[in-house]
Design an enzyme around this catalytic site. Structure first.
Site, PDB file in Angstrom:
ATOM      1  N   GLN A  72      58.204 -38.804 -70.455  1.00 37.28           N
ATOM      2  CA  GLN A  72      56.816 -39.007 -70.013  1.00 37.28           C
ATOM      3  C   GLN A  72      56.237 -37.730 -69.397  1.00 37.28           C
ATOM      4  OE1 GLN A  72      54.520 -41.208 -70.437  1.00 37.28           O
ATOM      5  NE2 GLN A  72      55.762 -42.711 -71.506  1.00 37.28           N
ATOM      6  N   SER A  73      56.608 -36.585 -69.946  1.00 36.17           N
ATOM      7  CA  SER A  73      56.136 -35.319 -69.387  1.00 36.17           C
ATOM      8  C   SER A  73      54.620 -35.139 -69.559  1.00 36.17           C
ATOM      9  CB  SER A  73      56.864 -34.174 -70.094  1.00 36.17           C
ATOM     10  OG  SER A  73      56.203 -32.955 -69.869  1.00 36.17           O
ATOM     11  N   ASN A  74      53.946 -34.877 -68.447  1.00 34.58           N
ATOM     12  CA  ASN A  74      52.506 -34.558 -68.497  1.00 34.58           C
ATOM     13  C   ASN A  74      52.307 -33.177 -69.107  1.00 34.58           C
ATOM     14  OD1 ASN A  74      51.539 -36.877 -66.904  1.00 34.58           O
ATOM     15  ND2 ASN A  74      52.748 -35.918 -65.284  1.00 34.58           N
ATOM     16  N   CYS A  76      54.127 -31.749 -71.391  1.00 38.11           N
ATOM     17  CA  CYS A  76      54.265 -31.788 -72.853  1.00 38.11           C
ATOM     18  C   CYS A  76      53.023 -32.404 -73.497  1.00 38.11           C
ATOM     19  CB  CYS A  76      55.539 -32.545 -73.249  1.00 38.11           C
ATOM     20  SG  CYS A  76      57.019 -31.565 -72.860  1.00 38.11           S
TER      21      CYS A  76
END
Ligand SMILES: Cc1ncc(COP(=O)(O)O)c(C=O)c1O
Length: 320
Positions: A72-74, A76
């Protein structure tokens, strides 16, 4: 210095007063700088870094961006959006198990057309990122590797210039408080503080790393980043203020403190935080206010670094 930079962020981001939160906490005046409104794909702090990173990639003739992070990387999600915006390919190496129905940031990564490589164990992420990069080179795809969190000396410039922006907004703040993880936001603010003469204090609330690690990382990164602005400044650990008190539960683990912060901001100000970063940083700020760490007559600026899509991730959605 002519530093390559693209201009796609919605800047300057607004500064608002959180008077109901101030009243509720009976504390210092609280302001918020809305970097959740930087414009690119739900916004966030990575947009400022990507203005410099994508400029560097294009200057080097890159045709695709490669980066990595949590599922859930912002970071990325914004990298994938920036790649789409500039017609670049994008591959993301994410640690976690691909769910049957991707949600939130992961869903958005796919919408932006990113190729996704998942790895079960974070310990193998560096290696997979390197293999993915080497393979792309071998295939002639001209990749540009975006460091985790966009926190390279180039990416940190985004926040050095964000400090300039803040000072041009002529708003008085004795403290800047924000969430710090891979250190690029922190390093940029510390560098900008020195270069542009900000007189207040810059306090990073650690999201997932020990204070000593963060101080070493941020001072090193700020020093390297300063070279890109024309003249090296050697920052030391003592130049960096960091607080590790609020990250003990571990990365992305919601505790009552984050829940309370997210709810208070929502109910008192109609403002959305995210569960992982700004929720934790705000929980730290709230606790410090309750402990009397800030003087009542001081002004605290909470720098909102974004992350809202994570609110809708299955991991967090019903747990707040
Ligand atoms: C919403 C949000 N806030 C803060 C951070 C931390 O910023 P940095 O990695 O520059 O320390 C991140 C990093 O991913 C983030 O997504």
């Amino acid at each position: 210095m002519n530093i390559p930079r693209l201009h796609f962020a919605h800047l300057p981001t607004p500064i608002e007063e959180l008077s109901r939160l101030t009243e509720h906490l009976n504390g210092p005046k609280i302001l918020v700088k809305r970097d959740d409104q930087t414009g690119l794909a739900f916004g966030g702090n990575k947009t400022r870094k990507l203005e410099f990173l994508v400029a560097e990639a294009l200057e080097q003739g890159a045709k695709m961006l490669i980066s990595g992070g949590a599922l859930q990387s912002n970071h990325c999600r914004q990298t994938a959006a920036a790649a789409a915006r500039f017609g670049l390919g994008c591959t993301l190496v994410l640690n976690g198990v691909m769910p049957d129905e991707p949600s939130a940031n992961l869903l958005l990564d796919q919408m932006f057309g990113a190729e996704i490589v998942t790895i079960a164990d974070r310990a193998h992420r560096d290696q997979t990122l390197q293999t993915t990069y080497d393979k792309a080179i071998a295939e002639g795809r001209k990749p540009y590797l975006v460091t985790y969190g966009g926190s390279s000396p180039t990416g940190a410039l985004g926040y050095a210039y964000a400090m300039k922006e803040l000072m041009e907004q002529n708003v008085h703040a004795d403290w800047i408080v924000f969430g710090s993880s891979s250190g690029g936001t922190h390093a940029g603010l510390v560098l900008g503080q020195r270069v542009f003469g900000y007189k207040g204090k810059v306090l990073g609330i650690s999201i997932d790393e020990p204070e000593e690690w963060l101080k070493a990382r941020v001072s090193g990164l700020a020093s390297e980043s300063s070279e890109k602005m024309g003249e090296r400044i050697d920052f030391t650990r003592d130049d960096v203020l960091a607080n590790e008190e609020y990250c003990r539960a571990g990365y992305g683990v919601l505790t009552d403190a984050e829940r309370e912060a997210v709810k208070l901001f929502a109910k008192l100000e109609g403002l959305l935080l995210d569960p992982v970063y700004t929720g934790r940083a705000a929980a730290g700020m709230i606790d410090l206010i309750r402990k009397g760490f800030f003087k009542k007559e001081e002004t605290v600026l909470f720098w909102h670094t974004g992350g809202r899509p994570a609110l809708f991730a299955e991991k967090y959605a019903n747990k707040i």
